[in-house]
Design an enzyme around this catalytic site. Structure first.
Site, PDB file in Angstrom:
ATOM      1  N   LYS A   1       0.837  -1.199   0.000  1.00 30.36           N
ATOM      2  CA  LYS A   1       0.000   0.000   0.000  1.00 30.36           C
ATOM      3  C   LYS A   1       0.877   1.257   0.000  1.00 30.36           C
ATOM      4  O   LYS A   1       0.606   2.211  -0.741  1.00 30.36           O
ATOM      5  CB  LYS A   1      -0.918  -0.008   1.229  1.00 30.36           C
ATOM      6  CG  LYS A   1      -2.019  -1.056   1.136  1.00 30.36           C
ATOM      7  CD  LYS A   1      -2.796  -1.233   2.454  1.00 30.36           C
ATOM      8  CE  LYS A   1      -3.843  -2.336   2.302  1.00 30.36           C
ATOM      9  NZ  LYS A   1      -4.587  -2.610   3.547  1.00 30.36           N
TER      10      LYS A   1
ATOM     11  N   ASP B   1     -10.734   3.270   4.668  1.00 33.04           N
ATOM     12  CA  ASP B   1     -11.087   1.848   4.544  1.00 33.04           C
ATOM     13  C   ASP B   1     -12.599   1.664   4.427  1.00 33.04           C
ATOM     14  O   ASP B   1     -13.060   0.577   4.056  1.00 33.04           O
ATOM     15  CB  ASP B   1     -10.622   1.076   5.783  1.00 33.04           C
ATOM     16  CG  ASP B   1      -9.317   0.331   5.573  1.00 33.04           C
ATOM     17  OD1 ASP B   1      -9.101  -0.155   4.456  1.00 33.04           O
ATOM     18  OD2 ASP B   1      -8.534   0.241   6.542  1.00 33.04           O
TER      19      ASP B   1
ATOM     20  N   GLN C   1      -4.276  -1.322   9.908  1.00 25.31           N
ATOM     21  CA  GLN C   1      -4.242  -2.637   9.252  1.00 25.31           C
ATOM     22  C   GLN C   1      -4.821  -3.701  10.185  1.00 25.31           C
ATOM     23  O   GLN C   1      -4.420  -3.818  11.346  1.00 25.31           O
ATOM     24  CB  GLN C   1      -2.800  -2.981   8.847  1.00 25.31           C
ATOM     25  CG  GLN C   1      -2.662  -4.254   8.033  1.00 25.31           C
ATOM     26  CD  GLN C   1      -3.357  -4.192   6.673  1.00 25.31           C
ATOM     27  OE1 GLN C   1      -3.467  -3.123   6.062  1.00 25.31           O
ATOM     28  NE2 GLN C   1      -3.840  -5.326   6.192  1.00 25.31           N
TER      29      GLN C   1
END
Ligand code: GUN
Length: 296
Positions: free
Chosen positions: A53, A120, A97
């Site tokens: 990412k 997200d 994460q």
């Protein structure tokens, strides 16, 4: 039948090219988009996702920072890290994460992220707005699957989509997105899970099967009809002594047998994974464009 490969790398590259002028316009104002990534503990898969990412951010001109906390970090320490990033004006998007070493605190950690920085799309405000059809950050993997199908010329309108796996991150939001009204949706969706009886009886009826159970071998060739489209969301490490790293990545579908019957299939790696990252970049650019406003 030999399945056509749905090339997530190529489609993700196309999306990145579409984002490039928007990033350049933001950079020209003196404030390029900024993404803060929080990683807790030393899970090797999480490290490799975060690395991918951040690399994608750097390539596009998004400034990324990583906040790495030890596996022993307390709930309060993780929340305090997110709260600092909420207040940091150079941070447009925050990504924690998952999974966290203590998964029981994940709902609290997600809820403390400001919805307008929740790239997200996991915050209850964004989930609720998505469910209501209001503008929201969409979760990256389900949105990436919608985009991959659309840009590969596979219509979901009127199609029967069977999703195997009911996670909050993939299966459940994907069922919602595909069953909405609209040209990239309008599907009839069946959501299967670990307690589904006769899984194969469902998957054999599908025009499109999405394997998102997190387990290799979830979908075999005898479980689909000839000419089905298969989207494989699984990223599973299986031991492979022939490789220097000692493992290889496989999806949830048994690739050989499924590809021999399917019309099209996403490879692992190179299918859904790059699309997840592309949609994260898109959400971060949108967050930067909406800087200071609500997620709308
Ligand atoms: N873990 C697996 N997929 C994801 C994702 O899309 N976002 C975050 N934050 N963690 C994940």
């Amino acid at each position: 039948m030999t399945a056509r490969l749905l090339d997530g790398r190529a489609v993700a590259a196309q999306i990145r090219e579409e984002l490039r002028p928007r990033v350049a316009a933001l950079a020209a104002t003196g404030r390029p988009p900024g993404l803060a990534v929080v990683r807790v503990g030393d899970d090797p898969a999480s490290l490799s996702y975060v690395t991918a990412k951040r690399r994608a951010c750097a390539e596009l001109g998004i400034i990324s920072s990583e906040w790495h906390l030890p596996a022993s970090a307390s709930r309060a320490e993780i929340l305090a890290t997110v709260e600092r990033l909420n207040e940091d004006p150079s941070v447009d998007g925050i990504l924690v994460q998952l999974p966290l070493p203590d998964s029981s605190i994940e709902p609290d950690v997600i809820e403390v992220i400001r919805p307008e920085k929740d790239v997200d799309g996991f915050h209850p405000v964004n989930v609720g707005r998505m469910m209501l059809g209001l503008p929201a950050f969409l979760p990256c993997t389900p949105h990436g699957i919608v985009q991959l199908l659309r840009r590969s010329g596979i219509s979901t309108v009127g199609a029967h989509v069977v999703i195997v796996g009911r996670s909050q991150i993939v299966g459940r939001p994907l069922a919602h997105l595909l069953s909405r009204k609209g040209p990239d949706a309008d599907a009839t969706v069946t959501l299967c899970h670990t307690r589904t009886r006769e899984l194969a009886a469902h998957t054999r009826l599908a025009d499109i099967v999405v394997a998102a159970a997190g387990r290799p071998g979830t979908l075999r060739g005898d479980m689909i009809r000839d000419g089905a489209v298969v989207v494989d969301v699984g990223v599973n490490r299986v031991p492979d002594p022939a490789r220097p790293c000692g493992y290889r990545l496989v999806g949830d579908a048994d690739f050989e047998s499924v590809a021999s019957r399917a019309a099209a299939i996403t490879p692992v790696p190179g299918g859904v994974g790059p699309m997840t990252i592309a949609m994260l970049l898109a959400n971060t650019v949108a967050a930067a464009e909406w800087r200071g406003g609500a997620a709308r």
